[in-house]
Design a protein around this motif. Sequence first.
Motif, PDB file in Angstrom:
ATOM      1  N   TRP A  82      57.268  22.279 -90.040  1.00 49.80           N
ATOM      2  CA  TRP A  82      57.869  21.196 -90.805  1.00 49.80           C
ATOM      3  C   TRP A  82      59.336  21.485 -91.071  1.00 49.80           C
ATOM      4  O   TRP A  82      59.768  22.634 -91.076  1.00 49.80           O
ATOM      5  N   GLU A  83      60.074  20.412 -91.277  1.00 51.69           N
ATOM      6  CA  GLU A  83      61.494  20.504 -91.583  1.00 51.69           C
ATOM      7  C   GLU A  83      61.850  19.377 -92.535  1.00 51.69           C
ATOM      8  O   GLU A  83      61.403  18.244 -92.354  1.00 51.69           O
ATOM      9  N   VAL A  84      62.642  19.697 -93.551  1.00 47.93           N
ATOM     10  CA  VAL A  84      63.074  18.700 -94.514  1.00 47.93           C
ATOM     11  C   VAL A  84      64.603  18.690 -94.557  1.00 47.93           C
ATOM     12  O   VAL A  84      65.234  19.739 -94.523  1.00 47.93           O
ATOM     13  N   ARG A  85      65.164  17.493 -94.573  1.00 43.27           N
ATOM     14  CA  ARG A  85      66.621  17.305 -94.634  1.00 43.27           C
ATOM     15  C   ARG A  85      66.913  16.120 -95.551  1.00 43.27           C
ATOM     16  O   ARG A  85      66.142  15.172 -95.605  1.00 43.27           O
ATOM     17  N   SER A  86      68.050  16.220 -96.225  1.00 42.65           N
ATOM     18  CA  SER A  86      68.468  15.092 -97.060  1.00 42.65           C
ATOM     19  C   SER A  86      69.924  14.770 -96.794  1.00 42.65           C
ATOM     20  O   SER A  86      70.714  15.644 -96.435  1.00 42.65           O
ATOM     21  N   THR A  87      70.255  13.508 -96.965  1.00 47.14           N
ATOM     22  CA  THR A  87      71.637  13.028 -96.848  1.00 47.14           C
ATOM     23  C   THR A  87      71.890  12.063 -97.998  1.00 47.14           C
ATOM     24  O   THR A  87      70.971  11.349 -98.422  1.00 47.14           O
ATOM     25  N   PRO A  88      73.111  12.042 -98.515  1.00 46.33           N
ATOM     26  CA  PRO A  88      73.414  11.086 -99.582  1.00 46.33           C
ATOM     27  C   PRO A  88      73.178   9.649 -99.107  1.00 46.33           C
ATOM     28  O   PRO A  88      73.455   9.306 -97.963  1.00 46.33           O
ATOM     29  N   PHE A  89      72.640   8.840 -99.990  1.00 45.73           N
ATOM     30  CA  PHE A  89      72.337   7.451 -99.676  1.00 45.73           C
ATOM     31  C   PHE A  89      73.261   6.561-100.500  1.00 45.73           C
ATOM     32  O   PHE A  89      73.171   6.532-101.730  1.00 45.73           O
ATOM     33  N   PRO A  90      74.157   5.851 -99.840  1.00 48.91           N
ATOM     34  CA  PRO A  90      75.100   5.020-100.600  1.00 48.91           C
ATOM     35  C   PRO A  90      74.407   3.808-101.215  1.00 48.91           C
ATOM     36  O   PRO A  90      73.568   3.172-100.591  1.00 48.91           O
ATOM     37  N   THR A  91      74.784   3.527-102.455  1.00 46.12           N
ATOM     38  CA  THR A  91      74.257   2.344-103.139  1.00 46.12           C
ATOM     39  C   THR A  91      75.431   1.546-103.701  1.00 46.12           C
ATOM     40  O   THR A  91      76.461   2.119-104.065  1.00 46.12           O
ATOM     41  N   PRO A  92      75.303   0.242-103.785  1.00 44.62           N
ATOM     42  CA  PRO A  92      76.401  -0.575-104.313  1.00 44.62           C
ATOM     43  C   PRO A  92      76.531  -0.485-105.832  1.00 44.62           C
ATOM     44  O   PRO A  92      77.519  -0.908-106.405  1.00 44.62           O
ATOM     45  N   ILE A  93      75.532   0.085-106.491  1.00 45.44           N
ATOM     46  CA  ILE A  93      75.535   0.157-107.956  1.00 45.44           C
ATOM     47  C   ILE A  93      76.022   1.540-108.363  1.00 45.44           C
ATOM     48  O   ILE A  93      75.584   2.559-107.819  1.00 45.44           O
ATOM     49  N   SER A  94      76.897   1.595-109.338  1.00 44.65           N
ATOM     50  CA  SER A  94      77.352   2.886-109.849  1.00 44.65           C
ATOM     51  C   SER A  94      77.499   2.788-111.353  1.00 44.65           C
ATOM     52  O   SER A  94      77.574   1.697-111.919  1.00 44.65           O
ATOM     53  N   GLY A  95      77.526   3.919-111.976  1.00 42.85           N
ATOM     54  CA  GLY A  95      77.669   3.969-113.425  1.00 42.85           C
ATOM     55  C   GLY A  95      77.155   5.285-113.952  1.00 42.85           C
ATOM     56  O   GLY A  95      76.518   6.063-113.219  1.00 42.85           O
ATOM     57  N   PRO A  96      77.386   5.554-115.224  1.00 41.10           N
ATOM     58  CA  PRO A  96      76.967   6.843-115.781  1.00 41.10           C
ATOM     59  C   PRO A  96      75.449   7.006-115.871  1.00 41.10           C
ATOM     60  O   PRO A  96      74.940   8.118-115.845  1.00 41.10           O
ATOM     61  N   VAL A  98      73.290   5.573-113.666  1.00 43.57           N
ATOM     62  CA  VAL A  98      72.678   5.310-112.363  1.00 43.57           C
ATOM     63  C   VAL A  98      72.708   6.609-111.556  1.00 43.57           C
ATOM     64  O   VAL A  98      73.777   7.131-111.249  1.00 43.57           O
ATOM     65  N   PRO A  99      71.539   7.150-111.228  1.00 37.75           N
ATOM     66  CA  PRO A  99      71.535   8.409-110.471  1.00 37.75           C
ATOM     67  C   PRO A  99      71.953   8.183-109.019  1.00 37.75           C
ATOM     68  O   PRO A  99      71.721   7.125-108.440  1.00 37.75           O
ATOM     69  N   SER A 100      72.601   9.191-108.453  1.00 32.24           N
ATOM     70  CA  SER A 100      72.903   9.164-107.022  1.00 32.24           C
ATOM     71  C   SER A 100      71.600   9.372-106.267  1.00 32.24           C
ATOM     72  O   SER A 100      70.713  10.089-106.730  1.00 32.24           O
ATOM     73  N   LEU A 101      71.488   8.749-105.105  1.00 32.73           N
ATOM     74  CA  LEU A 101      70.260   8.846-104.317  1.00 32.73           C
ATOM     75  C   LEU A 101      70.496   9.650-103.047  1.00 32.73           C
ATOM     76  O   LEU A 101      71.604   9.670-102.506  1.00 32.73           O
ATOM     77  N   HIS A 102      69.440  10.291-102.585  1.00 29.53           N
ATOM     78  CA  HIS A 102      69.446  11.004-101.311  1.00 29.53           C
ATOM     79  C   HIS A 102      68.282  10.492-100.471  1.00 29.53           C
ATOM     80  O   HIS A 102      67.175  10.300-100.990  1.00 29.53           O
ATOM     81  N   GLU A 103      68.558  10.267 -99.183  1.00 32.95           N
ATOM     82  CA  GLU A 103      67.488   9.941 -98.249  1.00 32.95           C
ATOM     83  C   GLU A 103      66.888  11.256 -97.767  1.00 32.95           C
ATOM     84  O   GLU A 103      67.593  12.080 -97.189  1.00 32.95           O
ATOM     85  N   VAL A 104      65.621  11.444 -98.027  1.00 35.50           N
ATOM     86  CA  VAL A 104      64.939  12.689 -97.674  1.00 35.50           C
ATOM     87  C   VAL A 104      64.025  12.417 -96.485  1.00 35.50           C
ATOM     88  O   VAL A 104      63.217  11.485 -96.507  1.00 35.50           O
ATOM     89  N   SER A 105      64.161  13.241 -95.452  1.00 33.64           N
ATOM     90  CA  SER A 105      63.363  13.110 -94.234  1.00 33.64           C
ATOM     91  C   SER A 105      62.536  14.376 -94.045  1.00 33.64           C
ATOM     92  O   SER A 105      63.083  15.480 -94.005  1.00 33.64           O
TER      93      SER A 105
END
Length: 137
Positions: A82-96, A98-105
Motif C-alpha cells: 500500500w501507498e498513501v499520498r496527499s496533495t493540497p486541495f484548493p477550495t473557493p472558500i477561505s477564512g479563519p 475553514v480548514p484547509s483540505l488535502h486530497e488523500v489517495s
Amino acid sequence: MRRLSAAGSQRGFSLLEMLVAFSIMAFSLAMIYRVSGGTARSAGELEHYQQAALLAESVLNLRDTVPPSGWNGRGDSAGFRWEVRSTPFPTPISGPNVPSLHEVSVTVLWSEGTAVKRYDLLTLRPQARPVPGGRLP
C-alpha cells in the motif's frame, strides 16, 4: 416363412447417432466445467478486492487529519503493498474557521498470477490545525 423388411428390423441407435449424442454431452460437460471454474476464479478475485478495500480503509483511518507538510507513506500487509499520498486541495472558500483540505489517495497493489491488480481509494481530509502552544494534535 415370414420375411422382415430392412426398416422394420432396425432397433436402437446407430453408431453415428451415438457419436453425435456423445459429442453433445461432452461439449455440454466442458461448458459446465468452464462456467463453474470461472465462477470460482471470480469469487477469489472478489475476495482479494474486498481485502484490498479493507486495507485501504484501515490505512486511511490511521489519521483523521493531515499534517501541513502532507501525508506520504507506504507499507506491506499480508501480501498487499500500500501507498498513501496527499496533495493540497484548493477550495473557493477561505477564512479563519475553514480548514484547509488535502486530497488523500491510498493505492493497494497485489499479484494475482502474472498480473498486478490495483485498488485506489480517494478522499478529502482536513489539514491539522495547530493547538495553542504551537503543536499539532
